[in-house]
Scaffold this motif. Sequence first.
Motif, PDB file in Angstrom:
ATOM      1  N   THR A  73       0.841  -1.186   0.000  1.00 52.70           N
ATOM      2  CA  THR A  73       0.000   0.000   0.000  1.00 52.70           C
ATOM      3  C   THR A  73       0.882   1.244   0.000  1.00 52.70           C
ATOM      4  O   THR A  73       1.869   1.306   0.721  1.00 52.70           O
ATOM      5  CB  THR A  73      -0.909  -0.010   1.244  1.00 52.70           C
ATOM      6  OG1 THR A  73      -1.957  -0.966   1.033  1.00 52.70           O
ATOM      7  CG2 THR A  73      -1.524   1.355   1.498  1.00 52.70           C
ATOM      8  N   CYS A  74       0.493   2.215  -0.792  1.00 47.51           N
ATOM      9  CA  CYS A  74       1.188   3.501  -0.803  1.00 47.51           C
ATOM     10  C   CYS A  74       0.431   4.451   0.130  1.00 47.51           C
ATOM     11  O   CYS A  74      -0.729   4.783  -0.133  1.00 47.51           O
ATOM     12  CB  CYS A  74       1.234   4.068  -2.218  1.00 47.51           C
ATOM     13  SG  CYS A  74       1.973   5.707  -2.325  1.00 47.51           S
ATOM     14  N   PRO A  75       1.051   4.919   1.222  1.00 43.83           N
ATOM     15  CA  PRO A  75       0.341   5.726   2.217  1.00 43.83           C
ATOM     16  C   PRO A  75       0.535   7.235   2.022  1.00 43.83           C
ATOM     17  O   PRO A  75       0.527   7.985   2.986  1.00 43.83           O
ATOM     18  CB  PRO A  75       1.000   5.277   3.520  1.00 43.83           C
ATOM     19  CG  PRO A  75       2.429   5.068   3.136  1.00 43.83           C
ATOM     20  CD  PRO A  75       2.408   4.568   1.702  1.00 43.83           C
ATOM     21  N   THR A  76       0.700   7.672   0.772  1.00 38.74           N
ATOM     22  CA  THR A  76       1.085   9.067   0.573  1.00 38.74           C
ATOM     23  C   THR A  76       0.244   9.838  -0.435  1.00 38.74           C
ATOM     24  O   THR A  76       0.289  11.068  -0.430  1.00 38.74           O
ATOM     25  CB  THR A  76       2.562   9.140   0.127  1.00 38.74           C
ATOM     26  OG1 THR A  76       2.753   8.298  -1.027  1.00 38.74           O
ATOM     27  CG2 THR A  76       3.490   8.683   1.243  1.00 38.74           C
ATOM     28  N   PHE A  77      -0.508   9.192  -1.304  1.00 39.72           N
ATOM     29  CA  PHE A  77      -1.274   9.913  -2.315  1.00 39.72           C
ATOM     30  C   PHE A  77      -2.765   9.550  -2.242  1.00 39.72           C
ATOM     31  O   PHE A  77      -3.571  10.325  -1.760  1.00 39.72           O
ATOM     32  CB  PHE A  77      -0.702   9.643  -3.726  1.00 39.72           C
ATOM     33  CG  PHE A  77       0.651  10.263  -3.925  1.00 39.72           C
ATOM     34  CD1 PHE A  77       0.777  11.579  -4.321  1.00 39.72           C
ATOM     35  CD2 PHE A  77       1.798   9.521  -3.692  1.00 39.72           C
ATOM     36  CE1 PHE A  77       2.018  12.163  -4.506  1.00 39.72           C
ATOM     37  CE2 PHE A  77       3.058  10.089  -3.869  1.00 39.72           C
ATOM     38  CZ  PHE A  77       3.164  11.412  -4.265  1.00 39.72           C
ATOM     39  N   ILE A  84      -4.662   5.140   6.654  1.00 38.17           N
ATOM     40  CA  ILE A  84      -4.014   3.829   6.593  1.00 38.17           C
ATOM     41  C   ILE A  84      -3.901   3.222   7.989  1.00 38.17           C
ATOM     42  O   ILE A  84      -4.117   2.020   8.192  1.00 38.17           O
ATOM     43  CB  ILE A  84      -2.624   3.942   5.952  1.00 38.17           C
ATOM     44  CG1 ILE A  84      -2.743   4.258   4.466  1.00 38.17           C
ATOM     45  CG2 ILE A  84      -1.812   2.662   6.159  1.00 38.17           C
ATOM     46  CD1 ILE A  84      -3.322   3.144   3.651  1.00 38.17           C
ATOM     47  N   ALA A  85      -3.556   4.035   8.975  1.00 39.47           N
ATOM     48  CA  ALA A  85      -3.440   3.528  10.349  1.00 39.47           C
ATOM     49  C   ALA A  85      -4.772   2.943  10.813  1.00 39.47           C
ATOM     50  O   ALA A  85      -4.799   1.876  11.454  1.00 39.47           O
ATOM     51  CB  ALA A  85      -2.993   4.651  11.281  1.00 39.47           C
ATOM     52  N   GLY A 106       5.039   3.750  -3.892  1.00 38.92           N
ATOM     53  CA  GLY A 106       3.959   3.841  -4.866  1.00 38.92           C
ATOM     54  C   GLY A 106       4.381   3.810  -6.317  1.00 38.92           C
ATOM     55  O   GLY A 106       5.562   3.854  -6.667  1.00 38.92           O
ATOM     56  N   GLU A 107       3.358   3.739  -7.180  1.00 39.24           N
ATOM     57  CA  GLU A 107       3.520   3.773  -8.624  1.00 39.24           C
ATOM     58  C   GLU A 107       2.580   4.822  -9.202  1.00 39.24           C
ATOM     59  O   GLU A 107       1.419   4.942  -8.778  1.00 39.24           O
ATOM     60  CB  GLU A 107       3.177   2.421  -9.248  1.00 39.24           C
ATOM     61  CG  GLU A 107       4.042   1.265  -8.809  1.00 39.24           C
ATOM     62  CD  GLU A 107       3.511  -0.050  -9.358  1.00 39.24           C
ATOM     63  OE1 GLU A 107       3.557  -0.239 -10.587  1.00 39.24           O
ATOM     64  OE2 GLU A 107       3.028  -0.865  -8.563  1.00 39.24           O
ATOM     65  N   LEU A 128       7.143   8.800   2.238  1.00 36.39           N
ATOM     66  CA  LEU A 128       6.954   7.484   2.857  1.00 36.39           C
ATOM     67  C   LEU A 128       7.499   7.473   4.276  1.00 36.39           C
ATOM     68  O   LEU A 128       6.844   6.959   5.199  1.00 36.39           O
ATOM     69  CB  LEU A 128       7.648   6.422   2.009  1.00 36.39           C
ATOM     70  CG  LEU A 128       7.657   5.002   2.564  1.00 36.39           C
ATOM     71  CD1 LEU A 128       6.245   4.454   2.693  1.00 36.39           C
ATOM     72  CD2 LEU A 128       8.510   4.089   1.677  1.00 36.39           C
ATOM     73  N   GLU A 129       8.679   8.032   4.465  1.00 36.29           N
ATOM     74  CA  GLU A 129       9.297   8.071   5.791  1.00 36.29           C
ATOM     75  C   GLU A 129       8.407   8.821   6.782  1.00 36.29           C
ATOM     76  O   GLU A 129       8.191   8.365   7.915  1.00 36.29           O
ATOM     77  CB  GLU A 129      10.663   8.732   5.691  1.00 36.29           C
ATOM     78  CG  GLU A 129      11.490   8.702   6.955  1.00 36.29           C
ATOM     79  CD  GLU A 129      12.879   9.248   6.737  1.00 36.29           C
ATOM     80  OE1 GLU A 129      13.760   8.946   7.556  1.00 36.29           O
ATOM     81  OE2 GLU A 129      13.098   9.973   5.736  1.00 36.29           O
TER      82      GLU A 129
END
Length: 321
Positions: A73-77, A84-85, A106-107, A128-129
């Motif tokens: 999972t990409c948790p940024t976009f 997400i949490a 992500g992609e 991400l960090e």
Amino acid sequence: MVKIGYTMMTEQAGPRELVSHVVGAERAGFDFSVISDHSFPWLDSQGHAPYAWSVLGAAAQATSRIPLMTYVTCPTFRYHPAVIAQKAATMQLLSGGRFRLGLGSGENLNEHIVGAGWPAAHVRLEMLEEAVSIIRAMFEGGYVSHHGAHFDVENAKLWDLPSTPPPIGVAVSGDRSCEIAGRDADLLIAVAPEAELTKAFAAHGGAGKPCVGQLPVCYDPDRSAAVARAHDQFRWAVGGWEVNAELPGPAGFAGATEHVRPEDVAEAIPCGDDVSAFVEGVRPYVEAGFTEVALVQIGGDHQEPFFEWAEKKLLPALREL
């Protein structure tokens, strides 16, 4: 002994079928399962992209033993890290402690849909960090406020929090992502059997933690049919992730793989029903220090025969590794 997992590939099957597949994987004796989290397939011929988190909730109720995990999972976009949490905490409760949260940068293929642009790789890793730190803070309980370079959180709280938060995995492809994973994650995720990745992960604090890889395979008693199916649906996989992460849609992947031949795919992906070929496909991961490998059986309507074969022949052979 390496653990062998099964991939619910959301790009090649609908939601009800995916749940049926993971039930079959549990019955066949796979050690764990993972699920892709996409809004688009890589190629039109794959034809699917259901919402992974709904599938996970159903899978948690339909199974009783097999661990579940996002891969990734990409948790940024598309998703804010605070959301997400909440998703992950709920999944940990629904599954009775069987869930692991796999995260990555992500992609473009999936994240472009929210119209936020697609920054350079180093910016995506910064995001991400920061996202991982927010998710960790929310897993600790209490109210969380955060005002960082990329995200804001205002008085967020998880009201349904498992006693043991889900372990967090981070997908890696180079030293910077290995640094983030080694310091902030509970496990490493990678799609290439490169010892440099597991060594960098260990050097940055990940020594002794699980390392999870993934391998596409295409079982079919007719090897020529397996090669043709792998070429039709998975020829994108022979490209590098540096390129794959940038392409915006299936048309881009079709164009980028126009000259990939079936024999090129057959060299990279075990095809047919020769158990030894599948074992040799997994072996590089074991030799590179991976402790778990999730298999992808290519072809959404070719899962049940794969489960029968895997239970009788493939899994016993792989466990010899």
